[in-house]
Design a protein around this motif. Structure first.
Motif, PDB file in Angstrom:
ATOM      1  N   UNK A 135     -22.126 -31.529   8.783  1.00 56.41           N
ATOM      2  CA  UNK A 135     -22.324 -32.514   7.704  1.00 56.41           C
ATOM      3  C   UNK A 135     -21.713 -33.863   8.091  1.00 56.41           C
ATOM      4  N   UNK A 136     -20.554 -33.817   8.663  1.00 57.56           N
ATOM      5  CA  UNK A 136     -19.869 -35.054   9.056  1.00 57.56           C
ATOM      6  C   UNK A 136     -20.617 -35.767  10.180  1.00 57.56           C
ATOM      7  N   UNK A 137     -21.176 -34.998  11.108  1.00 56.79           N
ATOM      8  CA  UNK A 137     -21.934 -35.610  12.203  1.00 56.79           C
ATOM      9  C   UNK A 137     -23.200 -36.298  11.667  1.00 56.79           C
ATOM     10  N   UNK A 142     -25.909 -41.440   9.938  1.00 57.48           N
ATOM     11  CA  UNK A 142     -26.447 -42.306   8.899  1.00 57.48           C
ATOM     12  C   UNK A 142     -25.641 -43.605   8.781  1.00 57.48           C
ATOM     13  N   UNK A 143     -24.328 -43.486   8.855  1.00 60.20           N
ATOM     14  CA  UNK A 143     -23.468 -44.668   8.754  1.00 60.20           C
ATOM     15  C   UNK A 143     -23.686 -45.619   9.930  1.00 60.20           C
ATOM     16  N   UNK A 144     -23.846 -45.035  11.102  1.00 63.52           N
ATOM     17  CA  UNK A 144     -24.071 -45.862  12.292  1.00 63.52           C
ATOM     18  C   UNK A 144     -25.425 -46.577  12.204  1.00 63.52           C
ATOM     19  N   UNK A 159     -18.294 -50.361   4.612  1.00 61.38           N
ATOM     20  CA  UNK A 159     -19.058 -49.543   5.557  1.00 61.38           C
ATOM     21  C   UNK A 159     -18.217 -49.254   6.797  1.00 61.38           C
ATOM     22  N   UNK A 160     -17.522 -50.256   7.261  1.00 64.07           N
ATOM     23  CA  UNK A 160     -16.642 -50.062   8.429  1.00 64.07           C
ATOM     24  C   UNK A 160     -15.571 -49.021   8.115  1.00 64.07           C
ATOM     25  N   UNK A 165     -13.269 -43.448   8.332  1.00 63.43           N
ATOM     26  CA  UNK A 165     -12.854 -42.237   7.614  1.00 63.43           C
ATOM     27  C   UNK A 165     -13.654 -41.030   8.093  1.00 63.43           C
ATOM     28  N   UNK A 166     -14.938 -41.231   8.307  1.00 65.48           N
ATOM     29  CA  UNK A 166     -15.777 -40.137   8.777  1.00 65.48           C
ATOM     30  C   UNK A 166     -15.338 -39.667  10.159  1.00 65.48           C
ATOM     31  N   UNK A 167     -15.059 -40.611  11.038  1.00 60.00           N
ATOM     32  CA  UNK A 167     -14.620 -40.264  12.387  1.00 60.00           C
ATOM     33  C   UNK A 167     -13.292 -39.509  12.359  1.00 60.00           C
ATOM     34  N   UNK A 168     -12.388 -39.926  11.486  1.00 59.53           N
ATOM     35  CA  UNK A 168     -11.087 -39.265  11.368  1.00 59.53           C
ATOM     36  C   UNK A 168     -11.240 -37.827  10.873  1.00 59.53           C
TER      37      UNK A 168
END
Length: 208
Positions: A135-137, A142-144, A159-160, A165-168
């Motif tokens: 899910x995070x990937x 999507x964020x990228x 967004x940044x 946060x997603x990467x963490x």
């Protein structure tokens, strides 16, 4: 009268002289530096620092006294005593562990079942962690993609922050998955040791 007293005193002296100097007739003997036997009612000077024996009047050795240890011998003896103590501690601990092992499992099949249950629980948690990682990937992708819609250096702050946060969280989830995999390996290794030891302890003499 005086003559009789003198005679009696002479008999007493003769009796004393005929009595062994050491109780029971024992003497102390050793081999001197030249290898010759040296004996005496008290320890001869030539026997100082050497092994010696207490010998009865009939030649029977009553007691053997070892020579004092040198510093190197004393250290070696202490080391050997310590090693024996550690070995005895190890054996005592092994006996306790073996007793606990036999009290825990009913059979080799029981060990297999417990291993399967333990690994099954971890694998269920692992599946959840992998699903969350996926899910995070997907969210990261999507964020990228959304970030690409903005000119370089003009990506919105929220967004940044969402990307960071997603990467963490993704990194943390990867750590969880790695820990679960290592945990499975550890469980398998532990039950493998228990299984082999259980078989050894319960094997019949003919099958050992």
């Amino acid at each position: 009268m005086v003559a009789r007293c003198v005679a009696a005193l002479g008999l007493m002296l003769a009796s004393l002289l005929s009595t062994p100097a050491v109780a029971g007739g024992a003497i102390l003997c050793c081999e001197n530096a030249e290898g010759r036997r040296v004996c005496g009612d008290v320890l001869p000077q030539a026997c100082y620092g050497r092994a010696y024996r207490r010998v009865a009047s009939d030649g029977t050795v009553i007691e053997r006294i070892a020579a004092p240890m040198s510093e190197a011998e004393r250290i070696a003896a202490e080391r050997e005593a310590r090693l024996r103590e550690l070995e005895e501690d190890r054996r005592r601990m092994q006996r306790l562990q073996d007793r606990a092992l036999l009290d825990t499992y009913r059979s080799a099949a029981d060990i297999d079942q417990r291993e399967q249950r333990a690994i099954g629980e971890i694998e269920r948690d692992l599946a959840k962690a992998k699903a969350r990682e996926e899910q995070l990937r997907q969210a990261q992708e999507r964020l990228q993609e959304e970030a690409k819609l903005h000119p370089a250096g003009a990506v919105p702050a929220d967004l940044t922050q969402a990307i960071r946060d997603n990467q963490s969280e993704l990194a943390a989830q990867e750590t969880v998955i790695d820990a679960k995999l290592k945990n499975i390996d550890a469980v398998r290794a532990r039950y493998s040791r228990d299984r082999e030891r259980f078989k050894t302890l319960t094997a019949t003499p003919a099958s050992r």
